[in-house]
Design an enzyme around this catalytic site. Structure first.
Site, short mmCIF file in Angstrom:
data_model
loop_
_atom_site.label_atom_id
_atom_site.label_comp_id
_atom_site.label_asym_id
_atom_site.label_seq_id
_atom_site.Cartn_x
_atom_site.Cartn_y
_atom_site.Cartn_z
N GLN A 64 73.65 6.16 -8.82
CA GLN A 64 73.87 7.27 -7.89
C GLN A 64 72.60 7.73 -7.18
O GLN A 64 72.60 8.72 -6.47
CB GLN A 64 74.56 8.43 -8.61
N HIS A 111 74.42 23.40 -18.25
CA HIS A 111 75.06 22.36 -19.07
C HIS A 111 75.68 22.98 -20.32
O HIS A 111 76.78 22.63 -20.72
CB HIS A 111 74.03 21.31 -19.51
N HIS A 126 69.99 22.47 -19.46
CA HIS A 126 69.70 23.89 -19.27
C HIS A 126 71.00 24.67 -19.55
O HIS A 126 72.01 24.08 -19.94
CB HIS A 126 69.19 24.14 -17.85
P1 AMP Z 1 73.82 16.79 -14.23
O1 AMP Z 1 73.11 16.60 -15.52
O2 AMP Z 1 73.01 17.48 -13.19
O3 AMP Z 1 74.50 15.54 -13.73
O4 AMP Z 1 75.00 17.81 -14.52
C1 AMP Z 1 75.94 17.58 -15.53
C2 AMP Z 1 77.08 18.54 -15.35
O5 AMP Z 1 76.60 19.88 -15.47
C3 AMP Z 1 77.75 18.43 -13.98
O6 AMP Z 1 79.15 18.55 -14.15
C4 AMP Z 1 77.17 19.59 -13.23
O7 AMP Z 1 78.01 20.08 -12.20
C5 AMP Z 1 77.04 20.62 -14.35
N1 AMP Z 1 76.05 21.63 -13.98
C6 AMP Z 1 74.77 21.43 -13.61
N2 AMP Z 1 74.18 22.60 -13.28
C7 AMP Z 1 75.12 23.56 -13.45
C8 AMP Z 1 75.13 24.98 -13.27
N3 AMP Z 1 74.06 25.65 -12.84
N4 AMP Z 1 76.26 25.64 -13.55
C9 AMP Z 1 77.37 24.97 -13.97
N5 AMP Z 1 77.42 23.64 -14.16
C10 AMP Z 1 76.32 22.95 -13.90
#
Ligand code: AMP
Length: 254
Positions: free
Chosen positions: A62, A38, A35
């Site tokens: 995890q 990312h 989204h």
């Molecule tokens: P995930 O796919 O949820 O593991 O997230 C991958 C990376 O994207 C991680 O470093 C998250 O902290 C970052 N991330 C996810 N959602 C957001 C958001 N709304 N704003 C900023 N970074 C995000």
């Protein structure tokens, strides 16, 4: 054209060729279901590096709940299209068996800051996160890796690990990207029903409002959320709630 790398040995060779040539390499680790949150990390990485790699890997280590792992949204073809349009150079999409060829016998454990908040509510979560991030950083050998402040505790532990093990990759925090109504963007938001989606922004509103962490937790419960925790730490208020079957986290600077 975005290049997709799956085999770990070939990916390492490809990444090494890039860094040996003196080209700067930025890595954005993700679990897919991409989204705008990312993509903000991908854009930042593109601004600060010659080449951008994004990893897409749903990390089983995890997840303490097998149902949660099963329900985690996966759509690689869609993610690949999104990354292609965002101008990503390389996508690293490894196989689970290859990433955990050791059967997860080796893991990284932090013994203090990982014990509260997310660590207290999700058994083994930070061991899984730190272990997979160490594997990814070693495989890619990027100059910089980008992490969202949405997962504030996670970002801090990863930065601590990089310092503790003298890793060569600089760990860079990126601000939280929110929906128009304040809800922090998350791959899990897609699983909210329309009634839950309508209620969801109250999580951020209450966290960011006035009152003690205890007041905020009580207000969240009254609003219909099941609260895991609301806690203040290092000038931030951090919270985790359940809304139906979906667990959401958020934090704001005080
Ligand atoms: P995930 O796919 O949820 O593991 O997230 C991958 C990376 O994207 C991680 O470093 C998250 O902290 C970052 N991330 C996810 N959602 C957001 C958001 N709304 N704003 C900023 N970074 C995000």
């Amino acid at each position: 054209m975005t290049e997709v790398l799956q085999d770990i040995a070939s990916a390492r060779k490809r990444f090494r060729k890039i860094t040996r040539a003196g080209t700067s390499l930025g890595l954005v680790p993700t679990m897919g279901a991409l989204h705008e949150g990312h993509l903000s990390l991908v854009r930042r990485a593109a601004d600060e590096n010659d080449v951008v790699a994004v990893s897409v890997f749903v990390n089983p280590a995890q997840f303490d709940d097998p149902e949660d792992l099963k329900r985690y949204p996966r759509n690689f073809e869609e993610d690949r299209g999104i990354l292609e349009s965002a101008g990503t150079d390389l996508v690293f999409y490894p196989d689970t068996g290859d990433m955990y060829a050791d059967g997860y016998r080796y893991k990284v454990t932090e013994i203090e800051d990982s014990q509260f908040q997310e660590g207290a509510h999700r058994r083994g979560f930070f061991d899984g996160v730190l272990t997979v991030v160490l594997k990814l950083l070693n495989i890619v050998g990027a100059d910089r890796a980008y992490f969202g402040e949405k997962d504030w505790q996670q970002f801090n532990l990863i930065r601590g690990m990089a310092e503790a093990f003298f890793l060569n990759t600089e760990i860079i925090p990126c601000p939280i990207i929110r929906e128009y109504d304040g809800l922090a963007m998350s791959s899990r938001n897609a699983r909210l029903s329309s009634a839950e989606r309508e209620l969801a922004p109250a999580f951020h509103r209450i966290l960011a409002g006035t009152g003690s962490p205890e007041d905020k937790a009580a207000r969240l419960e009254d609003a219909g959320f099941a609260v895991d925790y609301v806690e203040e730490r290092e000038g931030r208020i951090l919270g985790a709630i359940h809304l139906g079957k979906v667990r959401l986290i958020d934090n704001v600077r005080i």
